[in-house]
Motif scaffolding. Sequence first.
Motif, PDB file in Angstrom:
ATOM      1  N   ASP A 156       0.609  -1.241  -0.053  1.00 40.95           N
ATOM      2  CA  ASP A 156      -0.092   0.084   0.026  1.00 40.95           C
ATOM      3  C   ASP A 156       0.821   1.225  -0.099  1.00 40.95           C
ATOM      4  O   ASP A 156       0.633   2.213  -0.584  1.00 40.95           O
ATOM      5  CB  ASP A 156      -1.029   0.064   1.226  1.00 40.95           C
ATOM      6  N   SER A 157       2.051   1.174   0.769  1.00 46.56           N
ATOM      7  CA  SER A 157       2.802   2.298   0.799  1.00 46.56           C
ATOM      8  C   SER A 157       4.402   2.313   0.094  1.00 46.56           C
ATOM      9  O   SER A 157       5.178   3.237   0.271  1.00 46.56           O
ATOM     10  CB  SER A 157       2.902   2.851   2.155  1.00 46.56           C
ATOM     11  N   ALA A 158       4.564   1.230  -0.432  1.00 48.86           N
ATOM     12  CA  ALA A 158       5.756   0.881  -0.974  1.00 48.86           C
ATOM     13  C   ALA A 158       6.139   1.862  -2.145  1.00 48.86           C
ATOM     14  O   ALA A 158       5.386   2.233  -2.853  1.00 48.86           O
ATOM     15  CB  ALA A 158       6.210  -0.617  -1.571  1.00 48.86           C
ATOM     16  N   GLN A 159       7.329   2.243  -2.184  1.00 48.34           N
ATOM     17  CA  GLN A 159       7.787   2.958  -3.578  1.00 48.34           C
ATOM     18  C   GLN A 159       8.526   2.230  -4.514  1.00 48.34           C
ATOM     19  O   GLN A 159       8.429   2.797  -5.799  1.00 48.34           O
ATOM     20  CB  GLN A 159       8.596   4.213  -2.932  1.00 48.34           C
ATOM     21  N   THR A 160       8.936   1.147  -4.168  1.00 54.06           N
ATOM     22  CA  THR A 160       9.538   0.248  -5.006  1.00 54.06           C
ATOM     23  C   THR A 160       9.331  -1.209  -4.870  1.00 54.06           C
ATOM     24  O   THR A 160       9.047  -1.647  -3.670  1.00 54.06           O
ATOM     25  CB  THR A 160      11.063   0.115  -5.199  1.00 54.06           C
ATOM     26  N   LEU A 161       8.730  -1.857  -6.127  1.00 54.39           N
ATOM     27  CA  LEU A 161       8.280  -3.443  -5.937  1.00 54.39           C
ATOM     28  C   LEU A 161       9.264  -4.333  -6.635  1.00 54.39           C
ATOM     29  O   LEU A 161       9.783  -4.060  -7.526  1.00 54.39           O
ATOM     30  CB  LEU A 161       6.864  -3.421  -6.237  1.00 54.39           C
ATOM     31  N   VAL A 162       9.492  -5.446  -5.749  1.00 56.06           N
ATOM     32  CA  VAL A 162      10.122  -6.396  -6.290  1.00 56.06           C
ATOM     33  C   VAL A 162       9.085  -7.525  -6.724  1.00 56.06           C
ATOM     34  O   VAL A 162       8.363  -8.142  -6.011  1.00 56.06           O
ATOM     35  CB  VAL A 162      11.183  -7.092  -5.160  1.00 56.06           C
ATOM     36  N   VAL A 163       9.077  -7.782  -7.984  1.00 55.55           N
ATOM     37  CA  VAL A 163       7.949  -8.535  -8.585  1.00 55.55           C
ATOM     38  C   VAL A 163       8.454  -9.639  -9.475  1.00 55.55           C
ATOM     39  O   VAL A 163       9.360  -9.845  -9.976  1.00 55.55           O
ATOM     40  CB  VAL A 163       7.225  -7.462  -9.810  1.00 55.55           C
ATOM     41  N   GLU A 180       5.360   4.141  -7.642  1.00 50.66           N
ATOM     42  CA  GLU A 180       4.738   5.603  -7.919  1.00 50.66           C
ATOM     43  C   GLU A 180       4.726   6.417  -9.193  1.00 50.66           C
ATOM     44  O   GLU A 180       4.494   7.434  -9.599  1.00 50.66           O
ATOM     45  CB  GLU A 180       5.616   6.642  -6.845  1.00 50.66           C
ATOM     46  N   ALA A 181       5.341   5.363 -10.328  1.00 54.70           N
ATOM     47  CA  ALA A 181       5.237   5.921 -11.655  1.00 54.70           C
ATOM     48  C   ALA A 181       3.578   6.094 -12.308  1.00 54.70           C
ATOM     49  O   ALA A 181       3.853   6.776 -13.193  1.00 54.70           O
ATOM     50  CB  ALA A 181       5.922   5.036 -12.517  1.00 54.70           C
ATOM     51  N   GLY A 182       2.872   5.658 -11.759  1.00 54.42           N
ATOM     52  CA  GLY A 182       1.519   5.753 -12.118  1.00 54.42           C
ATOM     53  C   GLY A 182       1.021   4.905 -13.375  1.00 54.42           C
ATOM     54  O   GLY A 182       0.034   4.873 -13.758  1.00 54.42           O
ATOM     55  N   ALA A 183       2.024   3.905 -13.795  1.00 61.20           N
ATOM     56  CA  ALA A 183       1.841   2.922 -14.744  1.00 61.20           C
ATOM     57  C   ALA A 183       1.159   1.439 -13.998  1.00 61.20           C
ATOM     58  O   ALA A 183       1.115   0.812 -14.786  1.00 61.20           O
ATOM     59  CB  ALA A 183       2.878   2.850 -15.535  1.00 61.20           C
ATOM     60  N   LEU A 184       0.647   1.702 -12.870  1.00 59.75           N
ATOM     61  CA  LEU A 184       0.065   0.616 -12.421  1.00 59.75           C
ATOM     62  C   LEU A 184      -1.151   0.964 -11.466  1.00 59.75           C
ATOM     63  O   LEU A 184      -1.257   2.059 -11.091  1.00 59.75           O
ATOM     64  CB  LEU A 184       1.070  -0.328 -11.396  1.00 59.75           C
ATOM     65  N   THR A 205       2.960  -2.476 -17.466  1.00 57.14           N
ATOM     66  CA  THR A 205       3.768  -1.499 -16.698  1.00 57.14           C
ATOM     67  C   THR A 205       5.344  -1.414 -16.973  1.00 57.14           C
ATOM     68  O   THR A 205       5.814  -2.954 -16.808  1.00 57.14           O
ATOM     69  CB  THR A 205       3.467  -2.076 -15.155  1.00 57.14           C
ATOM     70  N   PRO A 206       6.097  -0.715 -17.270  1.00 56.55           N
ATOM     71  CA  PRO A 206       7.504  -0.730 -17.404  1.00 56.55           C
ATOM     72  C   PRO A 206       8.270  -1.316 -16.117  1.00 56.55           C
ATOM     73  O   PRO A 206       7.937  -0.973 -14.872  1.00 56.55           O
ATOM     74  CB  PRO A 206       7.986   0.857 -17.529  1.00 56.55           C
ATOM     75  N   ALA A 207       9.141  -2.028 -16.519  1.00 63.51           N
ATOM     76  CA  ALA A 207       9.791  -2.640 -15.332  1.00 63.51           C
ATOM     77  C   ALA A 207      11.292  -2.906 -15.648  1.00 63.51           C
ATOM     78  O   ALA A 207      11.668  -2.935 -17.066  1.00 63.51           O
ATOM     79  CB  ALA A 207       9.421  -4.161 -14.915  1.00 63.51           C
TER      80      ALA A 207
END
Length: 370
Positions: A156-163, A180-184, A205-207
């Motif tokens: 909910d509050s993460a800035q970077t995701l490890v996917v 936080e890029a808004g592409a998700l 989503t760009p990754a």
Amino acid sequence: MDFQLSEEQALLRDTTRDLLSRSYDAESRNKIIDTELGWNREVWSQLADTGILGLGFEPEEAGQLEIMVVLNEVGRRLAPEPILHGALAPGAVIAEQGNEAQVQLLDEVAAGQRLLAFAHLEPGNRTLGTDVTTNAVQQGDSWALSGRKNPVLAGDSAQTLVVTAALPDGGTGLFLVDAEAGALTRHPYRTFDGQRGAQIDFDQTPAEPLGEAVDASPAIRNAVIRIQSALCSEAVGAMEEALRLTTDYLKTRKQFGVTLNKFQTLTQRAADMYVSLELARSMNFYAAMSIADGNLDPVIASRAKLQIGRSGRHIGQEAIQLHGGIGMTAEYPVGHYTARLTAIEHTLGSTEDHLRFLSEHIDDHDLARL
């Protein structure tokens, strides 16, 4: 086998216990988890200042035993800060798999300036394997992800995701995504135990590949094993406190003119709770020490998680029963400990999931004959 903590580990335990004890009691914790964020940024900064948010990023300095010590204290105080899911677990994956530039992100994580999340679980897929339906597509020199991850704890509050995502040529890869890029699309929610999570939808989503865009199934499996061990450690801390609250209550609550600890049946039930706690504590040490020795065995992790689930359910239910009606109230902490133990039991495989997994590996062992 030596279960004694080293001087450094004991100091880490005492420091963490002091920090969290000063920050939380039952009333203050209830107020914090009812806020929009669900945890305290000031406490997060203090955790960073003591070095807790960077544990395990450099294995030669700290490893699973230190994480065990910290998570035990987190469970004891029911601290809501996402230490494991927002820092330690995904941070260890980056430290292990990332390139030099990606590893530099961990300085911000350890300083409490960047929150991470490990986006691996998917709706309808709670198995212990590494197969996922979220897919990665290469577009020239760039990559894009499509799919859904849920639950993503601390998402909910993460800035970077490890996917985790399926690669075009097979296997499962690891990717970094800017949350936080808004592409998700992120759908945050509160879990029943007061924690926070999110459903995250990826649509082209760009990754960025974490390290190389290759099959990272072994690294994902190892990450899951480390998280399971850490959850076991947190559960043991919660069980310890639930048992302490219960025994203190039996010593003070009176019925028919005497305290409840004078009734043999009740003291026997409390003794059974203690046995469950010691079984859980032993398996917790077993799992953490195996990882510290470099043996990340999913069978050992499942053995520990199975016992932790059984012990947690027994201790939680008995704690509420022996407290009576007060055990069900939101103002009294014992129900919150039971809720957290229940959530841990169902995170990364329930008791039934691990029992099924272990039954599938019976043939791995020789038959003992008397």
